[in-house]
Design a protein around this motif. Structure first.
Motif, PDB file in Angstrom:
ATOM      1  N   GLN A  65      35.303  39.391  48.776  1.00  0.00           N
ATOM      2  CA  GLN A  65      36.536  38.640  48.187  1.00  0.00           C
ATOM      3  C   GLN A  65      36.383  37.265  48.267  1.00  0.00           C
ATOM      4  N   GLN A  66      35.512  36.680  48.257  1.00  0.00           N
ATOM      5  CA  GLN A  66      35.354  35.220  48.400  1.00  0.00           C
ATOM      6  C   GLN A  66      36.137  34.607  47.080  1.00  0.00           C
ATOM      7  N   LEU A  67      35.988  35.154  45.937  1.00  0.00           N
ATOM      8  CA  LEU A  67      36.358  34.494  44.804  1.00  0.00           C
ATOM      9  C   LEU A  67      37.762  35.185  44.227  1.00  0.00           C
ATOM     10  N   GLY A  68      38.120  36.297  44.989  1.00  0.00           N
ATOM     11  CA  GLY A  68      39.261  36.934  44.489  1.00  0.00           C
ATOM     12  C   GLY A  68      39.618  38.223  45.061  1.00  0.00           C
ATOM     13  N   LYS A  69      40.636  38.612  45.266  1.00  0.00           N
ATOM     14  CA  LYS A  69      40.998  40.194  45.707  1.00  0.00           C
ATOM     15  C   LYS A  69      40.280  41.104  44.859  1.00  0.00           C
ATOM     16  N   ALA A  70      40.306  42.356  45.663  1.00  0.00           N
ATOM     17  CA  ALA A  70      39.467  43.419  45.235  1.00  0.00           C
ATOM     18  C   ALA A  70      40.208  44.055  43.731  1.00  0.00           C
ATOM     19  N   PHE A  71      41.344  43.914  43.846  1.00  0.00           N
ATOM     20  CA  PHE A  71      42.255  44.708  42.668  1.00  0.00           C
ATOM     21  C   PHE A  71      42.080  43.612  41.468  1.00  0.00           C
ATOM     22  N   ASP A  72      41.630  42.454  41.806  1.00  0.00           N
ATOM     23  CA  ASP A  72      41.522  41.721  40.265  1.00  0.00           C
ATOM     24  C   ASP A  72      40.187  41.305  39.792  1.00  0.00           C
ATOM     25  N   HIS A  73      39.412  42.165  40.156  1.00  0.00           N
ATOM     26  CA  HIS A  73      38.146  41.852  39.775  1.00  0.00           C
ATOM     27  C   HIS A  73      37.883  41.915  38.114  1.00  0.00           C
ATOM     28  N   TYR A  74      38.519  42.777  37.580  1.00  0.00           N
ATOM     29  CA  TYR A  74      38.305  42.950  36.414  1.00  0.00           C
ATOM     30  C   TYR A  74      38.791  42.076  35.449  1.00  0.00           C
ATOM     31  N   ASP A  75      40.140  41.483  35.889  1.00  0.00           N
ATOM     32  CA  ASP A  75      40.548  40.237  35.220  1.00  0.00           C
ATOM     33  C   ASP A  75      39.758  39.098  35.559  1.00  0.00           C
ATOM     34  N   MET A  76      39.365  38.867  36.801  1.00  0.00           N
ATOM     35  CA  MET A  76      38.287  37.781  36.930  1.00  0.00           C
ATOM     36  C   MET A  76      36.934  37.826  36.224  1.00  0.00           C
ATOM     37  N   ALA A  77      36.680  38.702  35.592  1.00  0.00           N
ATOM     38  CA  ALA A  77      35.483  38.742  34.675  1.00  0.00           C
ATOM     39  C   ALA A  77      36.232  38.296  33.180  1.00  0.00           C
ATOM     40  N   ARG A  78      37.225  39.095  33.031  1.00  0.00           N
ATOM     41  CA  ARG A  78      37.900  38.463  31.733  1.00  0.00           C
ATOM     42  C   ARG A  78      38.143  37.125  31.654  1.00  0.00           C
ATOM     43  N   ASP A  79      38.545  36.283  32.711  1.00  0.00           N
ATOM     44  CA  ASP A  79      39.103  35.150  32.643  1.00  0.00           C
ATOM     45  C   ASP A  79      37.991  34.166  32.942  1.00  0.00           C
ATOM     46  N   GLY A  80      37.142  34.610  33.337  1.00  0.00           N
ATOM     47  CA  GLY A  80      35.705  33.641  33.594  1.00  0.00           C
ATOM     48  C   GLY A  80      35.752  32.954  34.992  1.00  0.00           C
ATOM     49  N   ILE A  81      36.726  33.537  35.843  1.00  0.00           N
ATOM     50  CA  ILE A  81      36.594  33.327  37.227  1.00  0.00           C
ATOM     51  C   ILE A  81      35.406  33.530  37.912  1.00  0.00           C
ATOM     52  N   ALA A  82      34.837  34.793  37.480  1.00  0.00           N
ATOM     53  CA  ALA A  82      33.660  34.977  38.024  1.00  0.00           C
ATOM     54  C   ALA A  82      32.867  35.523  36.560  1.00  0.00           C
ATOM     55  N   ASP A  83      31.558  35.611  36.681  1.00  0.00           N
ATOM     56  CA  ASP A  83      30.772  35.868  35.484  1.00  0.00           C
ATOM     57  C   ASP A  83      30.376  37.402  35.410  1.00  0.00           C
ATOM     58  N   VAL A  84      30.171  37.715  36.752  1.00  0.00           N
ATOM     59  CA  VAL A  84      29.818  39.266  36.501  1.00  0.00           C
ATOM     60  C   VAL A  84      30.622  39.840  37.896  1.00  0.00           C
ATOM     61  N   THR A  85      31.271  40.962  37.656  1.00  0.00           N
ATOM     62  CA  THR A  85      32.133  41.455  38.724  1.00  0.00           C
ATOM     63  C   THR A  85      32.045  43.000  38.951  1.00  0.00           C
ATOM     64  N   TYR A  86      32.214  43.699  40.203  1.00  0.00           N
ATOM     65  CA  TYR A  86      32.375  44.782  40.691  1.00  0.00           C
ATOM     66  C   TYR A  86      33.757  45.379  40.624  1.00  0.00           C
TER      67      TYR A  86
END
Length: 338
Positions: A65-86
């Motif tokens: 969860q260094q880049l964000g909470k577990a629940f947020d990982h789909y939206d993190m990929a959508r929004d570009g907070i991360a490039d590839v997410t689980y």
């Protein structure tokens, strides 16, 4: 003329050769500890992409969860907070109804074939259900069950009155239908909520039970292939679309059904090894179900198919066709539970 020629020479020395691909550094995010087998799977995935792209796509994995909470990982990929997410789609009930078919009890028999079968089936549905991102692959862990602190869960009636942290939306519906109460939390928070008495038990795979320290706060462990959890790797669309055809091909090669099976098998072996380790621990009672008890669980789980189907219908899907296709795909990969 001489000046023009010199200018061309200088330009050539500071700019990439014609046709050379731009270099990309992918931020790859997940939310389990770095000691989890998923870390190596993602590192191996990044290494394969780097090799297939001729070194122009590199990746760095950010665990826990260094880049964000577990629940947020789909939206993190959508929004570009991360490039590839689980992503665990079941962390957001109702948002990804079709892929939830993989969570139905007593459906998938093993991690490797189950992952390949799920991925091969879900690809066409992902184009609509996960259209905000580039879908990469889907996979599952080994079949798992209940682990509890206060009470041995043997038959469905035993769940009544208990507080359970469910693995995903389908198990949450199951707990509710059996008269239990759901306690929502991400995997890294499970030990704490059981230790504090906020939850009495959890549905969780075996190896991860040890990894997250949940074995320290539980006592009773049902050894039954009750359920699996579906997961996906997804990628930011803009990042993918900015790549050259060769680079996209490198990504696509590693976003495949074959790779889904590789990820599932690696994780599955880790989870399966946990069973004997838990059995060897003092203070744990690991128990199997009789055929009669298993039949009771299967009967109790039947309404979940309708609940899942209703969610699919709300989104304009055909649950009957989708489930038939999934079973056919699982059968093809020898992973349809009997």
């Amino acid at each position: 003329m001489r000046k023009a020629w010199l200018a061309l020479l200088v330009a050539a020395s500071v700019t990439p050769a014609f046709g050379q691909d731009k270099t990309f550094e992918l931020k790859i995010s997940h939310w389990v500890p770095a000691s989890h087998p998923l870390q190596k799977s993602l590192e191996d995935w990044a290494a394969a992409v780097e090799k297939d792209s001729g070194g122009t796509i590199k990746g760095k994995v950010f665990p826990a969860q260094q880049l964000g909470k577990a629940f947020d990982h789909y939206d993190m990929a959508r929004d570009g907070i991360a490039d590839v997410t689980y992503v665990n789609p079941g962390y957001q009930p109702g948002r990804f109804p079709i892929v939830g078919a993989g969570e139905l009890p007593f459906l998938i028999s093993d991690a490797k074939g189950g992952s390949a079968g799920l991925d091969a089936w879900y690809r066409k549905y992902a184009e609509k259900e996960m259209k905000d991102v580039k879908y990469c692959l889907a996979f599952v862990h080994s079949p798992s069950s209940f682990h509890s602190r206060t009470k041995k869960i043997v038959v469905p009636e035993d769940v009544k009155g208990m507080k359970i942290r469910p693995a995903h939306a389908t198990m949450a519906n199951f707990v509710t239908s059996l008269g239990g109460t759901n306690v929502q939390s991400s995997a890294p928070e499970v030990r704490d909520i059981i230790e504090r008495g906020v939850a009495d038990g959890v549905t969780f795979p075996w190896g991860s039970l040890l990894l997250f320290g949940i074995d320290k706060v539980t006592k009773y462990d049902m050894e039954a292939p009750l359920y699996v959890t579906t997961f996906v790797f997804v990628m930011n669309k803009d990042k993918y679309n900015a790549m050259s055809d060769k680079q996209k091909a490198a990504i696509d090669k590693n976003c495949s059904t074959e790779m889904a099976g590789v990820v599932g098998e690696h994780w599955g072996k880790f989870e399966d090894a946990g069973i004997e380790k838990i059995k060897a621990e003092s203070g744990h009672e690991v128990y199997k179900l009789t055929p009669e008890q298993t039949a009771q669980w299967k009967k109790a789980a039947e309404p979940l198919v309708k609940t899942w189907g209703d969610g699919v219908k709300k989104n304009g899907g055909d649950p009957g066709a989708a489930l038939t296709e999934l079973k056919d795909s699982l059968k093809k990969y020898n992973a349809l539970a009997e």
